[in-house]
Motif scaffolding. Sequence first.
Motif, PDB file in Angstrom:
ATOM      1  N   THR A  64       9.427  45.375  68.179  1.00 51.36           N
ATOM      2  CA  THR A  64      10.030  44.790  66.980  1.00 51.36           C
ATOM      3  C   THR A  64      11.214  43.877  67.314  1.00 51.36           C
ATOM      4  O   THR A  64      11.469  42.906  66.604  1.00 51.36           O
ATOM      5  CB  THR A  64      10.482  45.892  66.007  1.00 51.36           C
ATOM      6  OG1 THR A  64      11.309  46.826  66.702  1.00 51.36           O
ATOM      7  CG2 THR A  64       9.290  46.629  65.435  1.00 51.36           C
ATOM      8  N   TYR A 120      12.134  58.994  64.774  1.00 44.77           N
ATOM      9  CA  TYR A 120      12.327  57.626  64.282  1.00 44.77           C
ATOM     10  C   TYR A 120      11.258  56.684  64.818  1.00 44.77           C
ATOM     11  O   TYR A 120      10.721  55.858  64.072  1.00 44.77           O
ATOM     12  CB  TYR A 120      13.721  57.151  64.679  1.00 44.77           C
ATOM     13  CG  TYR A 120      13.928  55.664  64.503  1.00 44.77           C
ATOM     14  CD1 TYR A 120      14.149  55.117  63.243  1.00 44.77           C
ATOM     15  CD2 TYR A 120      13.891  54.805  65.600  1.00 44.77           C
ATOM     16  CE1 TYR A 120      14.325  53.747  63.072  1.00 44.77           C
ATOM     17  CE2 TYR A 120      14.068  53.449  65.454  1.00 44.77           C
ATOM     18  CZ  TYR A 120      14.286  52.921  64.190  1.00 44.77           C
ATOM     19  OH  TYR A 120      14.464  51.573  64.034  1.00 44.77           O
ATOM     20  N   ASP A 122       8.198  57.187  65.797  1.00 43.89           N
ATOM     21  CA  ASP A 122       6.888  57.369  65.173  1.00 43.89           C
ATOM     22  C   ASP A 122       6.852  56.782  63.764  1.00 43.89           C
ATOM     23  O   ASP A 122       5.858  56.170  63.358  1.00 43.89           O
ATOM     24  CB  ASP A 122       6.535  58.857  65.135  1.00 43.89           C
ATOM     25  CG  ASP A 122       6.356  59.456  66.507  1.00 43.89           C
ATOM     26  OD1 ASP A 122       5.397  59.089  67.192  1.00 43.89           O
ATOM     27  OD2 ASP A 122       7.204  60.277  66.905  1.00 43.89           O
ATOM     28  N   ARG A 123       7.919  56.973  63.023  1.00 44.80           N
ATOM     29  CA  ARG A 123       7.969  56.431  61.659  1.00 44.80           C
ATOM     30  C   ARG A 123       7.957  54.909  61.682  1.00 44.80           C
ATOM     31  O   ARG A 123       7.281  54.266  60.870  1.00 44.80           O
ATOM     32  CB  ARG A 123       9.207  56.951  60.932  1.00 44.80           C
ATOM     33  CG  ARG A 123       9.181  58.452  60.657  1.00 44.80           C
ATOM     34  CD  ARG A 123      10.200  58.838  59.594  1.00 44.80           C
ATOM     35  NE  ARG A 123      11.566  58.500  60.006  1.00 44.80           N
ATOM     36  CZ  ARG A 123      12.364  59.309  60.685  1.00 44.80           C
ATOM     37  NH1 ARG A 123      11.930  60.511  61.068  1.00 44.80           N
ATOM     38  NH2 ARG A 123      13.595  58.951  61.008  1.00 44.80           N
ATOM     39  N   LEU A 124       8.709  54.317  62.612  1.00 44.16           N
ATOM     40  CA  LEU A 124       8.745  52.864  62.721  1.00 44.16           C
ATOM     41  C   LEU A 124       7.387  52.319  63.138  1.00 44.16           C
ATOM     42  O   LEU A 124       6.918  51.297  62.607  1.00 44.16           O
ATOM     43  CB  LEU A 124       9.815  52.440  63.738  1.00 44.16           C
ATOM     44  CG  LEU A 124      10.019  50.935  63.943  1.00 44.16           C
ATOM     45  CD1 LEU A 124      10.399  50.267  62.629  1.00 44.16           C
ATOM     46  CD2 LEU A 124      11.095  50.676  64.992  1.00 44.16           C
ATOM     47  N   ALA A 126       4.490  53.770  62.628  1.00 42.26           N
ATOM     48  CA  ALA A 126       3.575  53.953  61.502  1.00 42.26           C
ATOM     49  C   ALA A 126       3.729  52.815  60.492  1.00 42.26           C
ATOM     50  O   ALA A 126       2.733  52.323  59.934  1.00 42.26           O
ATOM     51  CB  ALA A 126       3.838  55.299  60.831  1.00 42.26           C
ATOM     52  N   GLN A 127       4.954  52.367  60.270  1.00 41.68           N
ATOM     53  CA  GLN A 127       5.195  51.236  59.374  1.00 41.68           C
ATOM     54  C   GLN A 127       4.605  49.952  59.946  1.00 41.68           C
ATOM     55  O   GLN A 127       4.039  49.134  59.210  1.00 41.68           O
ATOM     56  CB  GLN A 127       6.695  51.077  59.140  1.00 41.68           C
ATOM     57  CG  GLN A 127       7.322  52.205  58.327  1.00 41.68           C
ATOM     58  CD  GLN A 127       8.826  52.083  58.224  1.00 41.68           C
ATOM     59  OE1 GLN A 127       9.447  51.183  58.801  1.00 41.68           O
ATOM     60  NE2 GLN A 127       9.449  53.002  57.492  1.00 41.68           N
ATOM     61  N   LEU A 128       4.725  49.783  61.261  1.00 44.39           N
ATOM     62  CA  LEU A 128       4.139  48.612  61.921  1.00 44.39           C
ATOM     63  C   LEU A 128       2.627  48.627  61.773  1.00 44.39           C
ATOM     64  O   LEU A 128       2.023  47.601  61.427  1.00 44.39           O
ATOM     65  CB  LEU A 128       4.516  48.602  63.401  1.00 44.39           C
ATOM     66  CG  LEU A 128       3.804  47.553  64.274  1.00 44.39           C
ATOM     67  CD1 LEU A 128       4.222  46.147  63.863  1.00 44.39           C
ATOM     68  CD2 LEU A 128       4.087  47.790  65.750  1.00 44.39           C
ATOM     69  N   TYR A 129       2.012  49.765  62.020  1.00 40.63           N
ATOM     70  CA  TYR A 129       0.563  49.892  61.884  1.00 40.63           C
ATOM     71  C   TYR A 129       0.116  49.573  60.461  1.00 40.63           C
ATOM     72  O   TYR A 129      -0.919  48.931  60.246  1.00 40.63           O
ATOM     73  CB  TYR A 129       0.121  51.303  62.249  1.00 40.63           C
ATOM     74  CG  TYR A 129       0.054  51.585  63.740  1.00 40.63           C
ATOM     75  CD1 TYR A 129       0.305  50.601  64.689  1.00 40.63           C
ATOM     76  CD2 TYR A 129      -0.265  52.865  64.202  1.00 40.63           C
ATOM     77  CE1 TYR A 129       0.237  50.872  66.043  1.00 40.63           C
ATOM     78  CE2 TYR A 129      -0.342  53.153  65.557  1.00 40.63           C
ATOM     79  CZ  TYR A 129      -0.085  52.152  66.474  1.00 40.63           C
ATOM     80  OH  TYR A 129      -0.161  52.427  67.815  1.00 40.63           O
ATOM     81  N   ALA A 130       0.888  50.029  59.493  1.00 43.61           N
ATOM     82  CA  ALA A 130       0.521  49.814  58.094  1.00 43.61           C
ATOM     83  C   ALA A 130       0.634  48.333  57.704  1.00 43.61           C
ATOM     84  O   ALA A 130      -0.148  47.840  56.890  1.00 43.61           O
ATOM     85  CB  ALA A 130       1.407  50.661  57.189  1.00 43.61           C
ATOM     86  N   ALA A 131       1.581  47.648  58.296  1.00 45.57           N
ATOM     87  CA  ALA A 131       1.831  46.249  57.926  1.00 45.57           C
ATOM     88  C   ALA A 131       0.925  45.270  58.673  1.00 45.57           C
ATOM     89  O   ALA A 131       0.702  44.158  58.196  1.00 45.57           O
ATOM     90  CB  ALA A 131       3.295  45.891  58.198  1.00 45.57           C
ATOM     91  N   ASP A 132       0.418  45.671  59.830  1.00 48.62           N
ATOM     92  CA  ASP A 132      -0.336  44.750  60.681  1.00 48.62           C
ATOM     93  C   ASP A 132      -1.669  45.371  61.058  1.00 48.62           C
ATOM     94  O   ASP A 132      -1.723  46.357  61.789  1.00 48.62           O
ATOM     95  CB  ASP A 132       0.479  44.433  61.946  1.00 48.62           C
ATOM     96  CG  ASP A 132      -0.179  43.347  62.796  1.00 48.62           C
ATOM     97  OD1 ASP A 132      -1.155  42.737  62.324  1.00 48.62           O
ATOM     98  OD2 ASP A 132       0.288  43.125  63.921  1.00 48.62           O
TER      99      ASP A 132
END
Length: 223
Positions: A64, A120, A122-124, A126-132
């Motif tokens: 990121t 933290y 893993d959560r970040l 997971a957000q990346l996976y969801a967005a891309d």
Amino acid sequence: MDKTIQKTKLFPSYAYLPFAITVLVHFLIFFGTKPLTANAVHHSIPVPFENAIPFAPEWVTVYTATFIFWLLGLVVCMTRERELCFRMFTGIYIAELICAVFFVAMPTVIVRPEATGGVYYDRLLAQLYAADQPTNLFPSMHCMFAYMVFRGFMIAKLDKPVIIGSGLFAALVCASTVFVKQHFLLDTFAGIILGEVAVTLSLKTNAWKLMDIIHYKLLQIAK
């Protein structure tokens, strides 16, 4: 009065339009090609030892942080002389268009693990996976732009520590794409090679002059 304006101006006036076009072209190609291949067969291209590479969610911080690195690279291009600015932006356009051809002609996909940990990283991730979505992998734009920033710093003849640091960070970026399972190894190498090809073409040809002319015409229309 004019001197005060020059001192407080953030970037040269010729740099704003190429920057805006770069951002627009990037989003159009990366996201705009996905619907075109939505129903196409997508291929996975792992090398034989790909599975031996560990899944390391903490590398998402490097992944990121790359966006800041890209921005710094564009700023360096924008604040140098006009020719260097247009040469580097032209190289980016060349790379983007080649990426578009690959994205449409050879759709790729990767099966990513689940980032289900509570920390933290893993959560970040997971957000990346969801967005891309895990498509448009070959070549890796992440690695391509990181390498082009490094080359841009070299061409701009920045201080050696800056060049060395940017080269090391570009290498970390390439590693991060594999450790977070966002890309295959072949994607990373292809991104680096494409970055070098695009930079070389921008330096060895006069394509930047066409870019400069188009920029001038657009500014005249805007006036």
